[in-house]
Motif scaffolding. Structure first.
Motif: not given
Length: 404
Positions: A159-186
């Protein structure tokens, strides 16, 4: 703060083993090697950071204190809007639902708390063979208060894709992002921090890149009081590639930090890390720590990491710590570099000698310095937006100088 006389849990294969004890001699040996640091899904296995720990020694832990409290925050603190093609699969994952936890293991207290208090982790899955023309955009707007998140991104084979996170405003934010790029993907993952000045954001991004797959990861930080985004990428499969880029612009009182970990695990992998930062104003602070591990099976590896910082005013500080571990001699190449300095007087002289005034010359030097990262994004609208943000930062700094 309360203290305890109980011995810390022992570490087995890099993970905290609950209920066990430390070595009987009682000696404390701090863990320096990135791959040997303890990990656990249980917040109780992590002590509250004091700033003496190797992974928090450059971090203003007092300002991160809200993220060290193991309790659920109120609902609705972060307003989330997802713009995605109908081809993208979206659902939620409870703890124990694959692929949640396939690669992600919390390595510090905020990450463990975020894991625990995210009951339904959003999944963004790009199906096998699908190529998305437009990015998946995840808008996160903070309305004030404590918020936890765990997000899973899975790019299926080829597969081919772009994922864009945009953070605005205010918070006390603890964040985890788990990323899996399978065979041949971009996959491109871009995280933009444009928080308000009082926001606190601690994020842990952990990724695995499989056979012949390619991940490009960007951390772009402008706003927020304290922003700490730490990407960890494992190049697991043969021929896996990873490019990790970062750009930060710290103003007075801001702390912008990234601790990067690139683990070459499979053979014939390629890695490139480049982070750049500009700083202006009293108390402006940036921290970059880059750890690269070339494992014993990572033959044929080609890896390079670099960090460059441009200090624009007195009272600003940039800390830069590159580290490189090599466990095999059969590699194509590996290296690291770090440089922090002020304006290049020769560049300024060259520009002024051609009739450009000093203010404009400084502007051109800064824009040229940071443009290398911006131009790698490949999204014209975002490139224009970030270029405008750099211009605004420069203008604000000039206005403060004139006011003095």
């Amino acid at each position: 703060m309360a203290t305890t006389t109980e011995a810390p849990a022992a570490v087995e294969e890099g993970r905290v083993v609950p209920g066990s004890t430390a070595h009987s001699d009682g000696a404390f040996v701090p863990v320096q090697t990135r791959s040997e640091r303890p990990t656990s899904y249980d917040p109780a296995d992590f002590a509250t950071p004091t700033g003496r720990e190797v992974d928090f020694k450059y971090t203003p832990v007092a300002r991160l204190a809200p993220l060290f409290v193991d309790e659920a925050g109120p609902s609705g603190v972060i307003e989330v809007t997802v713009h995605a093609s109908d081809a993208v699969e979206q659902r939620t994952l409870a703890v124990g639902d694959a692929p949640r936890g396939e690669v992600f293991i919390p390595g510090d207290l905020p990450a463990a708390i975020a894991w625990t208090h995210e009951a339904d982790a959003p999944l963004l899955r790009i199906p096998a063979g699908v190529e998305l023309d437009d990015p998946v955009v995840v808008e996160l707007h903070g309305t004030g208060g404590l918020a936890h998140a765990h997000v899973v991104i899975e790019a299926m084979p080829n597969s081919r894709a772009t994922v864009l996170f945009r953070h605005t405003g205010t918070a006390q934010h603890a964040q985890n992002v788990e990323i899996l790029v399978r065979d041949g993907a971009r996959l491109d993952v871009i995280s933009v921090q444009e928080w308000d000045d009082d926001a606190v954001h601690a994020a842990s991004h952990q990724a695995r890149v499989d056979k012949d797959a390619f991940l490009r990861h960007f951390v772009l930080s402008f706003g927020g009081g304290v922003v700490r985004v730490n990407p960890s990428v494992e190049l697991a499969g043969s021929g896996a590639q990873g490019e990790l880029f970062g750009l930060s612009y710290a103003d007075a009182g801001q702390h912008l930090e990234s601790q990067v970990y690139l683990h070459h695990k499979g053979p014939h992998t390629r890695g490139d890390v480049l982070y750049k930062g500009a700083l202006q104003g009293s108390g402006a602070r940036s921290v970059w720590i880059g750890d690269v591990l070339i494992g014993p099976d990572a033959v044929g590896t080609d890896s390079y990491e670099a960090n460059r910082n441009l200090v624009l005013t007195d009272g600003a500080r940039a800390d830069s710590v590159p580290n490189l571990e090599i466990e095999t001699g059969d590699i194509q190449g590996a290296g690291h570099a770090s440089a922090t300095g002020r304006f290049d007087d020769e560049q300024l002289f060259y520009l002024q000698a051609r009739g450009i005034d000093e203010e404009q010359a400084r502007r051109l030097v800064v824009i040229g310095f940071l443009a290398e990262i911006v131009q790698k994004l490949g999204i014209p609208s975002l490139e224009e937006e970030l270029s405008a943000a750099i211009e605004r930062e420069l203008a604000a700094g000039t206005a403060r100088d004139l006011a003095r």
